[in-house]
Design an enzyme around this catalytic site. Structure first.
Site, short mmCIF file in Angstrom:
data_model
loop_
_atom_site.label_atom_id
_atom_site.label_comp_id
_atom_site.label_asym_id
_atom_site.label_seq_id
_atom_site.Cartn_x
_atom_site.Cartn_y
_atom_site.Cartn_z
N CYS A 50 -1.19 11.97 -9.69
CA CYS A 50 -0.64 10.83 -8.94
C CYS A 50 -1.48 9.58 -9.17
O CYS A 50 -2.69 9.60 -9.00
CB CYS A 50 -0.60 11.18 -7.45
SG CYS A 50 -0.22 9.78 -6.39
N HIS A 113 -1.86 12.60 0.02
CA HIS A 113 -0.64 12.58 -0.81
C HIS A 113 0.56 13.23 -0.11
O HIS A 113 1.72 12.88 -0.39
CB HIS A 113 -0.95 13.32 -2.13
CG HIS A 113 0.15 13.31 -3.14
ND1 HIS A 113 0.33 12.27 -4.03
CD2 HIS A 113 1.12 14.21 -3.41
CE1 HIS A 113 1.36 12.54 -4.81
NE2 HIS A 113 1.87 13.71 -4.46
N ASN A 153 10.40 1.92 -0.32
CA ASN A 153 11.48 2.75 -0.87
C ASN A 153 11.00 4.16 -0.75
O ASN A 153 9.97 4.51 -1.30
CB ASN A 153 11.69 2.48 -2.36
CG ASN A 153 12.52 1.25 -2.61
OD1 ASN A 153 13.28 0.83 -1.75
ND2 ASN A 153 12.38 0.68 -3.77
N SER A 161 9.77 7.34 -7.32
CA SER A 161 9.43 8.52 -8.11
C SER A 161 8.17 9.20 -7.58
O SER A 161 7.94 10.37 -7.85
CB SER A 161 9.23 8.12 -9.57
OG SER A 161 8.39 6.99 -9.64
N HIS A 164 3.73 9.88 -2.85
CA HIS A 164 2.55 9.39 -2.13
C HIS A 164 2.96 8.28 -1.16
O HIS A 164 3.67 7.36 -1.55
CB HIS A 164 1.50 8.87 -3.13
CG HIS A 164 0.16 8.70 -2.51
ND1 HIS A 164 -0.90 9.53 -2.80
CD2 HIS A 164 -0.29 7.83 -1.57
CE1 HIS A 164 -1.95 9.15 -2.09
NE2 HIS A 164 -1.59 8.13 -1.33
N GLN A 168 5.58 -1.53 -0.94
CA GLN A 168 5.33 -2.64 -1.85
C GLN A 168 5.41 -3.95 -1.09
O GLN A 168 6.06 -4.05 -0.06
CB GLN A 168 6.36 -2.64 -2.98
CG GLN A 168 6.33 -1.37 -3.80
CD GLN A 168 7.23 -1.49 -5.01
OE1 GLN A 168 7.07 -2.41 -5.82
NE2 GLN A 168 8.17 -0.58 -5.14
ZN LIG Z 1 -0.97 10.75 -4.41
#
Ligand SMILES: [Zn+2]
Ligand SMILES: [Zn+2]
Ligand SMILES: [Zn+2]
Length: 346
Positions: A50, A113, A153, A161, A164, A168
């Site tokens: 990630c 995460h 989102n 996608s 985590h 934004q």
């Molecule tokens: Zn992560």
């Protein structure tokens, strides 16, 4: 008699000043929604692949710090550039363009995460709210930034996608389309009636008491009368606040509480991590005077009937007017009936 729960009709969105079509008679069709198994998959607390997890390397070679709460960085693949030469193109008012500067950032809510807003603690979400307020001031304080759009989102269905927990922030030189429409409506309403549009709307919603999902001391959560998405909601501050940095400390905690409770209800609706786009509308930062702007959040979730059956905006909706079957009132009723204990914790 004309009954909003029985007959096709259209409703007016006073913020965007657009109509939406409602077809409640179609929900009389037998409920075909298959019952799906609860989604109990939880991602690992740390994913070495990630690009948002602490200590991992991002594309471009930057390494994330070993952060403990929130972490903000400039998007490595930003949609907007900071250094753009000023310019305009106009051919006959039909071929029109202008340069646009901006700053795009990513804000990680937590180093963990596996978490989501629904499964974070209120105290930890409060740290995110403080960070939103700081970012709003920092970016909004730049001389070329007119608007700070904070949005999340969530879910692959919304194009996110990476699971985590993050949002934004796009800060732009010009006012984006929806805020422009809403600000103009709020300005005209307040000029005409001498009071704020959303303050008046809150009063009506309280009187009618049909679309409120829940509330706490500082925020009201409701399905707006003109909602387009099946389980669309708005969070509206009870006090007339222009922007998130005006929230008192207790209001910030109340906002964190609101976000946790709403996203928990959402996840419980179809026993799945509920996808959505959400974001805040607030005062522009272009130096203008906007006393009539009232802080609110929009949640636009695509799911309709189950974890996999989504609403599409196609056909008539794409070419004409958005349409929904289930009324805002029945959506609110369903969200109201849900537990605030997350289904993964029961
Ligand atoms: Zn992560
Ligand atoms: Zn107001
Ligand atoms: Zn809005």
């Amino acid at each position: 008699m004309f009954d909003l729960g029985e007959y096709s009709h259209r409703r007016f969105d006073p913020l965007k000043r657009e109509w939406i079509l409602v077809s409640p008679h179609r929900t009389k069709r037998p409920w075909q929604g298959q019952q799906e198994e609860a989604n109990t998959k939880i991602p690992p607390t740390y994913d070495p692949e990630c690009y948002l997890c602490p200590t991992n390397e991002r594309a471009g070679g930057n390494k994330n710090p070993d952060y403990k709460h929130t972490f903000v960085f400039d998007n490595d693949f930003a949609a907007l550039q900071t250094d753009v030469p000023a310019g305009k193109i106009n051919s006959g008012s039909l071929i029109v363009a202008e340069s646009e500067r901006g700053i795009c950032r990513v804000l990680c809510f937590s180093p963990d995460h596996s978490l989501t807003l629904a499964r974070m603690k209120t105290d930890d979400i409060k740290i995110v709210v403080d960070e939103w307020a700081d970012q709003y001031q920092d970016l909004g304080g730049r001389d070329f930034i007119s608007y700070v759009q904070i949005f999340e989102n969530r879910g692959e269905m919304m194009g996110a996608s990476n699971p985590h927990p993050h949002c934004q922030i796009w800060a732009t030189q010009s006012l984006p389309n929806d805020p422009t429409k809403e600000i103009n409506s709020q300005r005209e309403y307040s000029d005409k009636h001498g009071i704020c549009l959303l303050c008046d709307y809150l009063k009506l919603e309280r009187e009618q008491a049909q679309r409120i999902v829940f509330e706490n001391e500082s925020f009201m959560v409701l399905v707006p009368f003109w909602a387009v998405w099946p389980f669309e909601v708005m969070i509206i501050s009870k006090e007339h606040r222009l922007s998130i940095d005006e929230f008192s400390d207790s209001e910030r905690t109340a906002f964190a509480d609101t976000l946790r409770r709403l996203t928990t209800r959402y996840d419980n609706l179809f026993q799945t991590p509920f996808p959505y786009s959400m974001g805040f509308h607030q005062r522009p930062t272009d130096g203008g005077n906007y006393p009539f702007v009232h802080f609110h959040a929009h949640f636009y979730p695509p799911l309709l009937r189950s974890a996999t059956v989504r609403k599409f905006m196609v056909g008539f909706e794409l070419l004409g007017t958005p349409q929904r079957d289930i009324t805002a009132e029945s959506a609110a009723e369903r969200l109201r009936a849900l537990s605030e204990v997350h289904y993964l914790n029961t």
